[in-house]
Design an enzyme around this catalytic site. Structure first.
Site, PDB file in Angstrom:
ATOM      1  N   MET A   1      34.319   8.730  34.078  1.00  0.00           N
ATOM      2  CA  MET A   1      32.963   8.833  33.649  1.00  0.00           C
ATOM      3  C   MET A   1      33.108   8.749  32.058  1.00  0.00           C
ATOM      4  O   MET A   1      32.214   7.845  31.467  1.00  0.00           O
ATOM      5  CB  MET A   1      31.987   9.856  33.962  1.00  0.00           C
TER       6      MET A   1
ATOM      7  N   GLY B   1      35.989  14.024  26.081  1.00  0.00           N
ATOM      8  CA  GLY B   1      36.266  13.734  27.607  1.00  0.00           C
ATOM      9  C   GLY B   1      36.500  12.506  28.199  1.00  0.00           C
ATOM     10  O   GLY B   1      35.700  11.893  28.342  1.00  0.00           O
TER      11      GLY B   1
ATOM     12  N   ARG C   1      41.103  16.790  25.505  1.00  0.00           N
ATOM     13  CA  ARG C   1      42.090  17.913  25.264  1.00  0.00           C
ATOM     14  C   ARG C   1      43.456  17.809  25.801  1.00  0.00           C
ATOM     15  O   ARG C   1      44.201  18.191  24.780  1.00  0.00           O
ATOM     16  CB  ARG C   1      41.796  19.253  26.174  1.00  0.00           C
TER      17      ARG C   1
ATOM     18  N   GLU D   1      18.088  12.815  45.978  1.00  0.00           N
ATOM     19  CA  GLU D   1      19.245  12.029  46.710  1.00  0.00           C
ATOM     20  C   GLU D   1      19.711  12.535  47.778  1.00  0.00           C
ATOM     21  O   GLU D   1      19.910  11.682  49.069  1.00  0.00           O
ATOM     22  CB  GLU D   1      20.148  11.920  45.632  1.00  0.00           C
TER      23      GLU D   1
ATOM     24  N   SER E   1      22.804   9.378  35.719  1.00  0.00           N
ATOM     25  CA  SER E   1      22.904   9.209  36.721  1.00  0.00           C
ATOM     26  C   SER E   1      23.409   7.831  37.185  1.00  0.00           C
ATOM     27  O   SER E   1      23.158   6.914  36.223  1.00  0.00           O
ATOM     28  CB  SER E   1      21.504   9.417  37.593  1.00  0.00           C
TER      29      SER E   1
ATOM     30  N   HIS F   1      16.370  14.755  40.872  1.00  0.00           N
ATOM     31  CA  HIS F   1      17.003  13.536  41.280  1.00  0.00           C
ATOM     32  C   HIS F   1      17.971  13.534  42.188  1.00  0.00           C
ATOM     33  O   HIS F   1      17.978  13.044  43.134  1.00  0.00           O
ATOM     34  CB  HIS F   1      17.434  12.767  40.050  1.00  0.00           C
ATOM     35  N   ASN F   2      18.985  14.500  41.947  1.00  0.00           N
ATOM     36  CA  ASN F   2      20.167  14.734  42.931  1.00  0.00           C
ATOM     37  C   ASN F   2      19.608  15.142  44.255  1.00  0.00           C
ATOM     38  O   ASN F   2      20.175  15.140  45.358  1.00  0.00           O
ATOM     39  CB  ASN F   2      21.107  15.633  42.319  1.00  0.00           C
TER      40      ASN F   2
ATOM     41  N   LYS G   1      17.137  15.918  36.113  1.00  0.00           N
ATOM     42  CA  LYS G   1      18.573  15.145  36.792  1.00  0.00           C
ATOM     43  C   LYS G   1      18.882  16.053  38.287  1.00  0.00           C
ATOM     44  O   LYS G   1      19.033  15.550  39.072  1.00  0.00           O
ATOM     45  CB  LYS G   1      19.627  15.348  35.944  1.00  0.00           C
TER      46      LYS G   1
END
Length: 486
Positions: A15, A11, A35, A194, A130, A190-191, A187
């Site tokens: 990121m 990928g 891909r 946020e 993150s 966490h978001n 996570k």
């Protein structure tokens, strides 16, 4: 070169590219695949030129390029694409090899995938990542969970690339969270926190702008000052910076030309939904999600603004300069107290999730994971770590001595700000929700006795009593006093 690479990554969106560059910069040789293979060629010829990368044109080639135990990380869109990649990888790997999912995956998918991959002799990690694109490149916060035997395998790489905190900048914001989906659940929380942080900051901005009439220059100074104290955080810092940016397409400041409609991804909604499933009141994230939903109704709000009226006398405060400073401090106190409630709710939800899903979570360590690299990084998190270090069985952060004192100190100003905004027709749902949570949690008595009586009246749901054990039901219709004139 077959078998020579230390780490594989699938990928190559921004990121993925940035994380690959981070891993390579720590001295590891990285095999990469995408891909759309043109992306591989572009990366190897561009940002990866002259560095320790191996460009692969198939998954089979990627696996062959890795030294055992093979470590393959997927940074692709969460959902079916992850399952498809796993099914392609599993036949190519050997016992002890490791598959890593670094996307924003729902924790229940990671629970399922961990069991499936382990049943086929392999190891699996679902890790929260993150910090956005910049964090991926320079040091993210990493929250890995999955197969416990995978941690020693991936730990050196993960802790090398993670953000570092502490006096000597040598404490990595990466530690093992727990089994199966625990890392992705942390996570998600966490978001969700946020979401709450951002909404609270926006409400503070609204009050400072609409009640006190602060200009963007003045707002810059306020947030700069706040960022030097107990509110010091990445989100306060970037908010300060936003108020300094001039509009490149016109006069004035860019923030004033940004359309007031906010987008959202799935993690905030997930946290709210799962809180309901657990029966815990994570009201701040839910309020923040709904605030974004309301913001998206721009055209409906535009029409309503010409029809619906707010309170009269909603003018700005006319205050002397000294009083203005007092009001700014009141908003800061309201923001800090509300923030405490938001994080308290997040950790209560983590505690209940750990019980529900049989995870052992170290809450102080989780606070440290969020201390650097991630979006909610803040000085405040050191206080949370200290609270759990002092009492590992702490029921709620509101009860910790430091946070209890901060709430007692700030609640008068907090109430003043909520009242001032309400009197002027300004929506501050997160401030209000946080205050209602504080007031509800601190009261021994709530009006749910009446609610339970109502449920028993119309649905025979039964009730418990304060003065004796057991479960009771009353025929309220037969026992009631008949209405006058009946």
């Amino acid at each position: 070169m077959s078998g020579a690479s230390d780490f594989g990554l699938i990928g190559l969106a921004v990121m993925g590219e940035n994380l690959a560059l981070n891993v390579e910069s720590r001295g590891y040789r990285v095999a990469v695949y995408n891909r759309t293979v043109d992306k591989v060629d572009q990366f190897i010829a561009g940002r990866g030129a002259g560095r320790q990368f191996v460009g692969c044109r198939s998954i089979e080639e990627l696996v062959r390029a890795l030294a055992p135990p093979r470590k393959v990380m997927m940074l692709v869109k969460a959902g079916p694409a992850v399952d498809e990649l796993i099914e392609q990888l599993v036949p190519l790997l050997s016992p002890g090899d490791l598959i890593i999912d670094g996307g924003n995956t729902h924790f229940q998918d990671t629970e399922r995938r961990t069991r499936s991959v382990e049943s086929r002799g392999l190891l699996y990690v679902g890790t929260g990542v993150s910090g956005g694109e910049e964090g991926a490149l320079r040091g993210p916060s990493l929250m890995p969970g999955g197969s416990p035997d995978a941690w020693p395998v991936v730990r050196p790489i993960f802790q090398a690339i993670a953000a570092k905190v502490g006096p000597n900048r040598d404490i990595p914001c990466c530690e093992w969270v727990g089994p199966r989906g625990a890392g992705h659940y942390v996570k998600m929380v966490h978001n969700g926190i946020e979401y709450g942080d951002m909404q609270l900051i926006c409400e503070a901005y609204l009050v400072l702008k609409e009640v006190l009439g602060l200009t963007n220059d003045a707002l810059y100074d306020v947030f700069d000052h706040w960022n030097r104290g107990e509110l010091e955080s990445y989100l306060i810092e970037i908010t300060r910076d936003i108020f300094s940016v001039k509009d490149p397409l016109g006069d004035g400041y860019l923030v004033d030309s940004v359309r007031d409609t906010a987008g959202a991804k799935g993690t905030g909604k997930w946290m709210s939904q799962l809180a309901l499933d657990l029966g815990v009141p994570s009201t701040l994230v839910t309020t923040a999600v709904y605030a974004r939903c309301l913001s998206a109704m721009k055209e409906a709000r535009r029409r309503a603004s010409g029809i619906l009226r707010g309170p009269s006398g909603a003018e700005r405060l006319s205050v002397a300069e000294g009083d203005r400073a007092t009001w700014i401090e009141a908003v800061r106190e309201a923001l800090y107290a509300s923030k405490i409630c938001s994080y308290a709710q997040g950790f209560v939800q983590l505690r209940e999730a750990a019980r529900e899903y049989d995870w052992t979570l170290d809450f102080g360590q989780i606070a440290l994971l969020w201390r650097g690299g991630c979006i909610i990084r803040a000085q405040f998190l050191d206080r949370i770590r200290d609270a759990f270090a002092a009492d590992g069985e702490l029921e709620n952060l509101l009860l910790a001595p430091y946070f209890r004192a901060a709430l007692h100190r700030g609640q008068a100003a907090w109430r003043l700000v909520v009242v001032a905004a309400t009197e002027r027709g300004l929506p501050v749902p997160a401030f209000g929700s946080a205050l209602a949570y504080f007031d509800g949690y601190r009261r021994e008595f709530l009006p749910a006795n009446l609610l339970q009586a109502q449920r028993d009246y119309f649905g025979a749901h039964t009730y418990e009593r304060l003065d004796r054990p057991g479960t009771f039901h009353t025929d309220w219709l037969a026992a009631r006093r008949p209405p006058r004139g009946a």
